[in-house]
Design a protein around this motif. Structure first.
Motif, mmCIF file in Angstrom:
data_model
loop_
_atom_site.group_PDB
_atom_site.id
_atom_site.type_symbol
_atom_site.label_atom_id
_atom_site.label_comp_id
_atom_site.label_asym_id
_atom_site.label_seq_id
_atom_site.Cartn_x
_atom_site.Cartn_y
_atom_site.Cartn_z
ATOM 1 N N GLU A 109 44.524 52.732 -14.650
ATOM 2 C CA GLU A 109 43.303 52.590 -13.865
ATOM 3 C C GLU A 109 43.596 52.010 -12.496
ATOM 4 O OE1 GLU A 109 38.897 50.437 -14.099
ATOM 5 O OE2 GLU A 109 40.266 50.380 -15.811
ATOM 6 N N GLU A 110 44.472 51.016 -12.436
ATOM 7 C CA GLU A 110 44.817 50.376 -11.165
ATOM 8 C C GLU A 110 45.588 51.337 -10.275
ATOM 9 O OE1 GLU A 110 44.603 47.461 -8.363
ATOM 10 O OE2 GLU A 110 43.649 47.517 -10.332
ATOM 11 N N LYS A 141 43.493 53.854 -8.447
ATOM 12 C CA LYS A 141 42.764 53.384 -7.271
ATOM 13 C C LYS A 141 43.628 53.472 -6.010
ATOM 14 C CE LYS A 141 39.927 50.112 -9.903
ATOM 15 N NZ LYS A 141 39.588 48.678 -10.102
ATOM 16 N N LYS A 142 44.949 53.427 -6.171
ATOM 17 C CA LYS A 142 45.863 53.436 -5.035
ATOM 18 C C LYS A 142 46.272 54.856 -4.642
ATOM 19 C CE LYS A 142 47.839 48.890 -6.129
ATOM 20 N NZ LYS A 142 49.086 48.163 -6.463
ATOM 21 N N ARG A 183 45.468 58.583 -4.127
ATOM 22 C CA ARG A 183 44.348 59.504 -3.978
ATOM 23 C C ARG A 183 44.724 60.851 -4.597
ATOM 24 N NH1 ARG A 183 40.642 58.627 0.073
ATOM 25 N NH2 ARG A 183 39.766 60.586 -0.707
#
Length: 381
Positions: free
Chosen positions: A111-112, A115-116, A118
């Protein structure tokens, strides 16, 4: 370049010396494969201009074209799964929209990490795609710089070509055949007016002894040239049959050649017509394929007319295939080749058009046409 090809020093240059490595032309539509070879929710491998493609059909029956290589590790996407909307790579499960090539999922991301990175900025190579006249057409844009990734597909400035039609009701048929030669030899063979009596002999077509002098008028058209409307060959039995069937005062034939690989022939006899769109499709630098689509509104009542027409086409193409195979054997030894006037003048125009197109792409200048105006050519066939 001199506007008159006869003034050029290239008068007797060989095709190999004019285009030593059979340069492939980008920025055009090409036939990828017949549409009936791609089932619904299916994917098929194809190749154009030396590039591997995967051609598929989504859940609504619409065709798509992607580069057959996952941007992650290069595994062919055609080896993966397809659910009608997304193509899934068989190696790590990356998923791509089948039409845009945009990445929609990378299963290994936490999940993390998601976020970084794209994910929506990652693309498998996609191509504009159209389907008509029984073929899937793919637009092949200029390749990007080496080492750069893919983005959204380039939008073509015009639709894919179509076989000319002149009435609401008509029949069509198609034929494909591989040629053991590069694109240049395939194309100049396609436009060669002098080989017919020697390669395409048949009792129902024409005989070698029927050779006679011919005179045809040519004129420049955008990206190509046209053999102006003229009466068909008098030594061809099918044309004589057509004249009787149509009960027409005259029959005219017009033939266009347009870059990169298209030959369009239209025969008109009163309200009846017959047309073909023939392309020589570059598969690799050393191999091509001839694709023929015919449309007509005559003999529509004849049972099995498309099958009979395919038989005729197949015989002609088989003769061309065998000739190209023999030529390929001779070309292994890199012989000196010649182009002569007037029969080989269309081949010279082709090479000059190709060179002018490549030069215009390189410089950004408007493409110059090698023909200064109408030209009359004479030959015997």
């Amino acid at each position: 370049m001199s506007p008159n090809p006869s003034d050029s020093a290239a008068e007797t240059e060989s095709p190999q010396r004019q285009t030593p490595d059979a340069l492939l032309l980008h920025g055009f539509w090409y036939r990828a494969l017949p549409g009936d070879r791609v089932g619904r929710l299916a994917m098929e491998k194809a190749q154009l201009l030396g590039l591997p493609l995967v051609i598929g059909r989504d859940g609504n029956g619409k065709a798509f074209a992607l580069r057959d290589s996952c941007p992650h590790r290069g595994i062919p996407l055609s080896d993966g799964q397809f659910d009608g909307k997304q193509v899934e790579c068989c190696y790590h499960g990356w998923k791509f929209d089948c039409h845009s090539g945009q990445c929609v999922e990378i299963p290994s991301l936490t999940e993390e990490q998601g976020k970084k990175l794209r994910v929506d900025r990652i693309y498998a190579g996609s191509h504009a795609c159209e389907e008509h006249d029984g073929f899937v057409w793919v637009f092949m844009p200029e390749p990007g710089p080496v080492g750069t990734g893919f983005t959204r597909a380039a939008e073509p400035t015009e639709p894919a070509p179509r076989v000319p039609t002149f009435s609401d009701k008509y029949k069509t048929a198609y034929l494909v055949a591989d040629l053991a030669c590069n694109i240049d030899h395939g194309i100049i063979g396609l436009m060669d007016p002098a080989h017919g009596p020697f390669v395409h002999q048949a009792w129902w077509w024409r005989q070698r002894h029927s050779i006679h002098e011919k005179q045809k008028n040519f004129e420049p058209i955008p990206n190509g040239f046209r053999m102006a409307a003229h009466a068909p060959s008098s030594n061809s039995a099918p044309y004589r049959l057509l004249r009787m069937y149509a009960d027409a005062d005259s029959i005219t034939t017009t033939i266009d050649f347009v870059l990169p690989n298209r030959r369009v022939e239209t025969i008109r006899a009163g309200r009846y017509w017959f047309s073909t769109l023939t392309t020589v499709t570059p598969i690799t630098r050393e191999r091509c394929r001839i694709d023929v689509v015919a449309a007509w509104n005559l003999f529509r009542w004849v049972p099995f007319a498309p099958e009979m027409l395919k038989f005729v086409f197949a015989k002609f193409v088989k003769q061309d295939q065998e000739t190209m195979e023999k030529q390929a054997e001779g070309l292994k030894h890199n012989p000196h080749l010649m182009l002569i006037d007037d029969a080989d003048r269309p081949a010279k125009w082709y090479f000059q058009l190709k060179n002018e197109y490549l030069e215009s792409r390189r410089t950004g200048a408007e493409m110059r046409h090698p023909m200064g105006g109408p030209v009359t050519l004479k030959w015997r066939s």
